[in-house]
Write an enzyme that holds these catalytic residues in place. Sequence first.
Site, PDB file in Angstrom:
ATOM      1  N   GLY A 208      20.752 -17.796 -85.226  1.00 54.01           N
ATOM      2  CA  GLY A 208      21.654 -17.968 -86.409  1.00 54.01           C
ATOM      3  C   GLY A 208      21.124 -17.193 -87.460  1.00 54.01           C
ATOM      4  O   GLY A 208      20.530 -16.199 -87.484  1.00 54.01           O
ATOM      5  N   ASN A 209      21.719 -17.435 -88.746  1.00 57.38           N
ATOM      6  CA  ASN A 209      21.241 -16.849 -89.863  1.00 57.38           C
ATOM      7  C   ASN A 209      21.465 -17.630 -91.152  1.00 57.38           C
ATOM      8  O   ASN A 209      21.603 -18.803 -91.059  1.00 57.38           O
ATOM      9  CB  ASN A 209      22.300 -15.578 -90.192  1.00 57.38           C
ATOM     10  CG  ASN A 209      23.644 -16.050 -90.246  1.00 57.38           C
ATOM     11  OD1 ASN A 209      24.025 -16.520 -91.057  1.00 57.38           O
ATOM     12  ND2 ASN A 209      24.488 -15.582 -89.415  1.00 57.38           N
ATOM     13  N   ARG A 210      21.201 -17.196 -92.195  1.00 58.73           N
ATOM     14  CA  ARG A 210      20.611 -17.907 -93.403  1.00 58.73           C
ATOM     15  C   ARG A 210      22.002 -18.167 -94.415  1.00 58.73           C
ATOM     16  O   ARG A 210      21.753 -18.478 -95.284  1.00 58.73           O
ATOM     17  CB  ARG A 210      19.532 -17.400 -94.009  1.00 58.73           C
ATOM     18  CG  ARG A 210      18.297 -17.380 -93.262  1.00 58.73           C
ATOM     19  CD  ARG A 210      17.182 -16.622 -93.832  1.00 58.73           C
ATOM     20  NE  ARG A 210      16.897 -16.453 -95.481  1.00 58.73           N
ATOM     21  CZ  ARG A 210      15.937 -17.106 -95.859  1.00 58.73           C
ATOM     22  NH1 ARG A 210      15.147 -17.798 -95.078  1.00 58.73           N
ATOM     23  NH2 ARG A 210      15.668 -16.996 -97.339  1.00 58.73           N
ATOM     24  N   SER A 211      23.081 -17.733 -94.064  1.00 55.27           N
ATOM     25  CA  SER A 211      24.332 -17.880 -94.649  1.00 55.27           C
ATOM     26  C   SER A 211      24.646 -19.496 -95.151  1.00 55.27           C
ATOM     27  O   SER A 211      24.817 -20.026 -94.161  1.00 55.27           O
ATOM     28  CB  SER A 211      25.733 -17.450 -94.080  1.00 55.27           C
ATOM     29  OG  SER A 211      26.406 -17.432 -95.027  1.00 55.27           O
TER      30      SER A 211
END
Length: 401
Positions: A208-211
């Site tokens: 995933g990512n931190r958005s």
Amino acid sequence: MGKPKVVLGVGGGIAAYKACELLRRLTESGHDVRAVPTASALHFVGAATWSALSGHPVSTEVWDDVHEVPHVRIGQQADLVVVAPATADLLAKAAHGLADDLLTNTLLTARCPVVFAPAMHTEMWEHPATRENVATLRRRGAIVVEPAVGRLTGVDTGKGRLPEAAEIFEVCRRALARGAAAPDLAGRRVVISAGGTREPLDPVRYLGNRSSGKQGYALARTAAARGARVTLVEANTGIPDPAGVDVVHVGTAVQLREAVLKAAADADAVVMAAAVADFRPAAYAPGKIKKRDGVEAPEITLVRNPDILAEISAERARPGQVVVGFAAETDEVLANGRDKLRRKGCDLLVVNEVGERRTFGAEENEAVVLSSDGTETPVPHGPKEALADTVWDLVAARLPA
Ligand code: C5P
């Protein structure tokens, strides 16, 4: 300058009680609110409540205080009219210009922004008569907030709930801020992606990512407040659905692509604010990947995800469709941005610098919007709504008449 004058029209639905909270918010934030309930609204919440909360007399008909010509004056003097809840009957009357009570007269004499927050059973909301009335009102520049999905009056659930007072209040605040000018995105359809995709490795793990999705939600809220029909394709944000917006929930990049392409087919503008994973695991393990003594850590092979922004920019589902991308860069921010704008083929690219503590999850943002015509619009540090409004200003200027 006196306080902004707001007319709160209240229709005859059980959600009338929620309009008390809206009235409260409006008066407490410095607005002079005049409640104009319909006669049937008074079956749900009595005149004494509206009068006490607003500090003004309450009447439903045009025959009270006739010497003051209230059926004309209240509408003419209003800076904003908000109807919450707007029943199917009120929407129909407003769409057809009927004027048989004080509220419907007021709607005909008002020249200020008008917000309808409908609430009714799903069947009534989905009936072609209501659909056409809503379309008529939107075409004329009224803001019709999309009802929320959830528990309705009885045991049933579905689309048709009045959105929370805080959400309607926000739409009102923005409509007031834009003043008498017709909402510049009225009649336009826009698609916004928000959040970050998750690419599953096994049933419990993902890349995933931190958005946080906050910028995409700010874009959705501001577009709705400027009159657009908004589809928000949301990936893993956990943020409640905003009022006035159709929300599609997705998880992965492939799902996000499908939902965005579908909604983009008849959209005037597409804004890709989501952080889409560039790669996904080549294989999905149907059972949880186990660590075993004496066995090396597994190697994970990745494959490329489709580049949705590049695809939409290249294919343009409609002539004149405006496509906007986002680029989060950690270094050589502007040079990388210009290069990305060319490679992706979009019209506008919002470039911002990111790092461990910058932008992700924050309430504020700071960016430069690069345009394919070579112009650059710096947006100073400020609320994500301010950046969103700048994006819509630039989009609106590029939309065909
Ligand atoms: O290439 P990069 O990920 O930096 O580009 C960011 C922009 O491209 C964002 O607008 C993002 O939504 C979009 N994007 C996309 N599909 C991908 C990766 C990014 O649409 N696979």
